[in-house]
Design a protein around this motif. Structure first.
Motif, PDB file in Angstrom:
ATOM      1  N   SER A 112       0.815  -1.217   0.000  1.00 45.60           N
ATOM      2  CA  SER A 112       0.000   0.000   0.000  1.00 45.60           C
ATOM      3  C   SER A 112       0.851   1.271   0.000  1.00 45.60           C
ATOM      4  N   GLU A 113       2.120   1.090   0.282  1.00 45.36           N
ATOM      5  CA  GLU A 113       3.039   2.237   0.333  1.00 45.36           C
ATOM      6  C   GLU A 113       2.547   3.320   1.289  1.00 45.36           C
ATOM      7  N   GLN A 114       2.018   2.869   2.420  1.00 37.45           N
ATOM      8  CA  GLN A 114       1.720   3.809   3.514  1.00 37.45           C
ATOM      9  C   GLN A 114       2.723   3.469   4.606  1.00 37.45           C
ATOM     10  N   PRO A 115       3.900   4.025   4.532  1.00 37.29           N
ATOM     11  CA  PRO A 115       5.014   3.555   5.352  1.00 37.29           C
ATOM     12  C   PRO A 115       4.816   3.717   6.850  1.00 37.29           C
ATOM     13  N   GLY A 116       3.966   4.659   7.256  1.00 37.92           N
ATOM     14  CA  GLY A 116       3.854   4.936   8.693  1.00 37.92           C
ATOM     15  C   GLY A 116       2.926   4.008   9.464  1.00 37.92           C
ATOM     16  N   VAL A 117       2.293   3.044   8.790  1.00 31.77           N
ATOM     17  CA  VAL A 117       1.278   2.234   9.464  1.00 31.77           C
ATOM     18  C   VAL A 117       1.882   1.435  10.623  1.00 31.77           C
ATOM     19  N   ARG A 118       1.207   1.471  11.759  1.00 40.21           N
ATOM     20  CA  ARG A 118       1.635   0.667  12.912  1.00 40.21           C
ATOM     21  C   ARG A 118       0.750  -0.572  12.998  1.00 40.21           C
ATOM     22  N   PHE A 119       1.384  -1.719  13.198  1.00 41.44           N
ATOM     23  CA  PHE A 119       0.667  -2.998  13.108  1.00 41.44           C
ATOM     24  C   PHE A 119       0.755  -3.734  14.439  1.00 41.44           C
ATOM     25  N   TYR A 120      -0.412  -4.176  14.902  1.00 41.75           N
ATOM     26  CA  TYR A 120      -0.458  -5.005  16.113  1.00 41.75           C
ATOM     27  C   TYR A 120      -0.841  -6.423  15.720  1.00 41.75           C
ATOM     28  N   GLN A 121      -0.067  -7.401  16.159  1.00 45.17           N
ATOM     29  CA  GLN A 121      -0.412  -8.806  15.923  1.00 45.17           C
ATOM     30  C   GLN A 121      -0.813  -9.464  17.234  1.00 45.17           C
ATOM     31  N   ALA A 122      -1.992 -10.116  17.188  1.00 37.67           N
ATOM     32  CA  ALA A 122      -2.463 -10.868  18.351  1.00 37.67           C
ATOM     33  C   ALA A 122      -1.743 -12.210  18.416  1.00 37.67           C
ATOM     34  N   SER A 123      -0.569 -12.213  19.041  1.00 40.27           N
ATOM     35  CA  SER A 123       0.120 -13.482  19.304  1.00 40.27           C
ATOM     36  C   SER A 123      -0.486 -14.091  20.564  1.00 40.27           C
ATOM     37  N   SER A 124      -0.135 -15.348  20.841  1.00 35.75           N
ATOM     38  CA  SER A 124      -0.862 -16.070  21.888  1.00 35.75           C
ATOM     39  C   SER A 124       0.063 -16.880  22.789  1.00 35.75           C
ATOM     40  N   SER A 125      -0.331 -17.009  24.043  1.00 37.34           N
ATOM     41  CA  SER A 125       0.411 -17.876  24.970  1.00 37.34           C
ATOM     42  C   SER A 125       0.360 -19.336  24.534  1.00 37.34           C
ATOM     43  N   GLU A 126      -0.568 -19.679  23.628  1.00 40.04           N
ATOM     44  CA  GLU A 126      -0.610 -21.055  23.114  1.00 40.04           C
ATOM     45  C   GLU A 126       0.685 -21.411  22.379  1.00 40.04           C
ATOM     46  N   MET A 127       1.460 -20.430  21.974  1.00 40.32           N
ATOM     47  CA  MET A 127       2.745 -20.700  21.314  1.00 40.32           C
ATOM     48  C   MET A 127       3.714 -21.361  22.288  1.00 40.32           C
ATOM     49  N   PHE A 128       3.529 -21.147  23.598  1.00 42.30           N
ATOM     50  CA  PHE A 128       4.438 -21.732  24.600  1.00 42.30           C
ATOM     51  C   PHE A 128       4.126 -23.206  24.864  1.00 42.30           C
ATOM     52  N   GLY A 129       2.854 -23.580  24.686  1.00 39.71           N
ATOM     53  CA  GLY A 129       2.418 -24.976  24.730  1.00 39.71           C
ATOM     54  C   GLY A 129       3.012 -25.827  25.842  1.00 39.71           C
ATOM     55  N   LYS A 130       3.902 -26.726  25.438  1.00 39.27           N
ATOM     56  CA  LYS A 130       4.572 -27.596  26.420  1.00 39.27           C
ATOM     57  C   LYS A 130       5.761 -26.793  26.943  1.00 39.27           C
ATOM     58  N   VAL A 131       5.526 -26.072  28.010  1.00 38.82           N
ATOM     59  CA  VAL A 131       6.401 -24.931  28.317  1.00 38.82           C
ATOM     60  C   VAL A 131       7.851 -25.312  28.602  1.00 38.82           C
ATOM     61  N   ARG A 132       8.738 -24.485  28.147  1.00 39.49           N
ATOM     62  CA  ARG A 132      10.176 -24.673  28.330  1.00 39.49           C
ATOM     63  C   ARG A 132      10.663 -24.044  29.624  1.00 39.49           C
ATOM     64  N   GLU A 133       9.914 -23.102  30.160  1.00 37.52           N
ATOM     65  CA  GLU A 133      10.256 -22.511  31.453  1.00 37.52           C
ATOM     66  C   GLU A 133       8.998 -21.873  32.044  1.00 37.52           C
ATOM     67  N   THR A 134       9.023 -21.645  33.347  1.00 41.85           N
ATOM     68  CA  THR A 134       7.876 -21.052  34.044  1.00 41.85           C
ATOM     69  C   THR A 134       8.365 -19.955  34.981  1.00 41.85           C
ATOM     70  N   PRO A 135       7.771 -18.766  34.972  1.00 45.61           N
ATOM     71  CA  PRO A 135       6.735 -18.301  34.049  1.00 45.61           C
ATOM     72  C   PRO A 135       7.295 -18.013  32.659  1.00 45.61           C
ATOM     73  N   GLN A 136       6.402 -17.798  31.697  1.00 45.13           N
ATOM     74  CA  GLN A 136       6.836 -17.547  30.326  1.00 45.13           C
ATOM     75  C   GLN A 136       6.947 -16.033  30.086  1.00 45.13           C
ATOM     76  N   SER A 137       8.066 -15.673  29.413  1.00 46.05           N
ATOM     77  CA  SER A 137       8.287 -14.258  29.082  1.00 46.05           C
ATOM     78  C   SER A 137       8.500 -14.143  27.574  1.00 46.05           C
ATOM     79  N   GLU A 138       8.868 -12.954  27.123  1.00 47.10           N
ATOM     80  CA  GLU A 138       9.074 -12.714  25.687  1.00 47.10           C
ATOM     81  C   GLU A 138      10.221 -13.565  25.142  1.00 47.10           C
ATOM     82  N   SER A 139      11.155 -13.984  26.013  1.00 46.96           N
ATOM     83  CA  SER A 139      12.309 -14.745  25.509  1.00 46.96           C
ATOM     84  C   SER A 139      12.142 -16.261  25.651  1.00 46.96           C
ATOM     85  N   THR A 140      11.007 -16.705  26.174  1.00 45.92           N
ATOM     86  CA  THR A 140      10.781 -18.152  26.317  1.00 45.92           C
ATOM     87  C   THR A 140      10.579 -18.786  24.932  1.00 45.92           C
TER      88      THR A 140
END
Ligand code: GDR
Length: 325
Positions: A112-140
């Motif tokens: 669209s060549e609207q360079p200033g657009v800010r985008f929010y993505q609804a990511s989910s804690s379901e990505m952590f699933g079988k958790v690798r550490e507790t609690p989960q943070s942005e780096s998990t």
């Protein structure tokens, strides 16, 4: 007047976010598919000031047109096939909408060549699933356990990659479960609040559930959409975990709901087990560490677990009573 385009606008979060952005003076655009008429009708009645634009996350051309029409400053991608159990039965549709959908929307914005657009993505804690550490943070590390979780992980990585490749302004909110009276009845919190309200009013004798053991970090959706908006007001895009930091089991949820309705907290008496509600792979225990959101966004939840369950049960008691009368 800033303008925002929301996908998934008729869903729980879409409604909360519409309310929030309208109250802040935004021009709000909602992306809707042509064929979910009842939902759209109900949404239109509640939010007559929101402009609706037709489009589908599985159709790039329609997204390009929607971006052209809305000319948004901010895009909130909340649209997805979001019921985890259903994703096992419709894995390909889930990958298409929940995984590829955000990628198409990013392409639509890039083209669209609207360079200033800010985008929010609804990511989910379901990505952590079988958790690798507790609690989960942005780096998990991620370890998804469902087609829904794998699709969300793909979308999340795509967002990071577009941010780094094209210098696009993209923030992902890794939101843990968030609920409230607007929640669909297929999700466990609403199923329990509605079921318990019906028992309390003598309309049912029990409710039917799958496993009572999984633990989740449940917060209030109204608080969580505020975090989405805050993310897009920062100087730099970043990814943030949004969570309460407290976990409760499905059993705790039932007990708390029964108490809120003034019933004996006797789970064995009121709950029947149905093994068809078990999932092929389960996420046993999620709890989030939202320190970054607290420190950088100044965000904190305002409703705790008991307050949330009580809000939902009291709402459903009123609803069940009015439909009975
Ligand atoms: P979840 O939410 O899968 O965590 O994803 P859901 O409410 O569906 O399940 C929570 C837990 O409860 C167990 N459970 C049942 N769940 C449902 N729906 N119905 C039942 O009868 C039942 N019995 C037990 C589940 O097995 C599970 O462990 C939600 C969605 O909103 C996602 O879209 C979102 O990304 C995540 O939260 C964060």
């Amino acid at each position: 007047m800033p303008s925002a385009l929301i996908t998934g606008v008729t869903g729980q979060d879409g409604q909360h976010l519409s309310e929030l952005l309208l109250s802040k003076g935004y021009e709000v655009w909602g992306l809707v598919r042509g064929h979910s008429a009842d939902r759209i009708q109900a949404y239109r009645q509640e939010f007559p000031d929101v402009h609706l634009v037709e489009g589908d996350l599985t159709d790039l051309g329609s997204l390009i047109r929607a971006v052209e029409v809305a000319q948004p400053d901010e895009v909130y991608n909340l649209g997805s096939l979001s019921f985890v159990a259903l994703s096992f039965r419709q894995p390909e549709a889930t990958a298409d909408v929940t995984g590829l959908g955000p990628l198409r929307l990013l392409e639509a914005i890039r083209l669209s060549e609207q360079p200033g657009v800010r985008f929010y993505q609804a990511s989910s804690s379901e990505m952590f699933g079988k958790v690798r550490e507790t609690p989960q943070s942005e780096s998990t590390a991620f370890y998804p356990r469902s087609p829904y979780g794998t699709a969300k992980a793909f979308a999340h990585h795509s967002c990071v990659n577009y941010r780094e490749s094209y210098d696009m302004w993209i923030s992902c909110g890794i939101l843990f479960n968030h609920e409230g009276p607007r929640r669909g009845s297929e999700f466990v919190t609403r199923k329990v609040s509605r079921g318990v309200a019906r028992i309390a009013l003598g309309l049912d004798t029990h409710l039917t559930l799958g496993s009572l053991e999984p633990r989740r970090d449940w917060g209030y959706a109204g608080d969580y959409v505020n975090a989405m908006w805050l993310m897009l007001q920062q100087e730099q895009p970043h990814d943030y975990v949004i969570a309460t930091g407290e976990a409760h089991s499905v059993r705790d949820l039932v007990v708390t709901a029964l108490q809120s309705a003034g019933l004996e907290p006797d789970v064995e008496r009121y709950v029947r087990f149905d093994k068809s509600l078990l999932r092929p792979a389960e996420v046993d225990f999620l709890v989030g560490d939202a320190s970054r959101a607290r420190d950088e966004l100044g965000w904190a939840p305002s409703v705790d677990f008991v307050g949330l369950v009580d809000m939902m049960v009291q709402h459903d008691l009123r609803l069940a009573a009015s439909s009975r009368d």
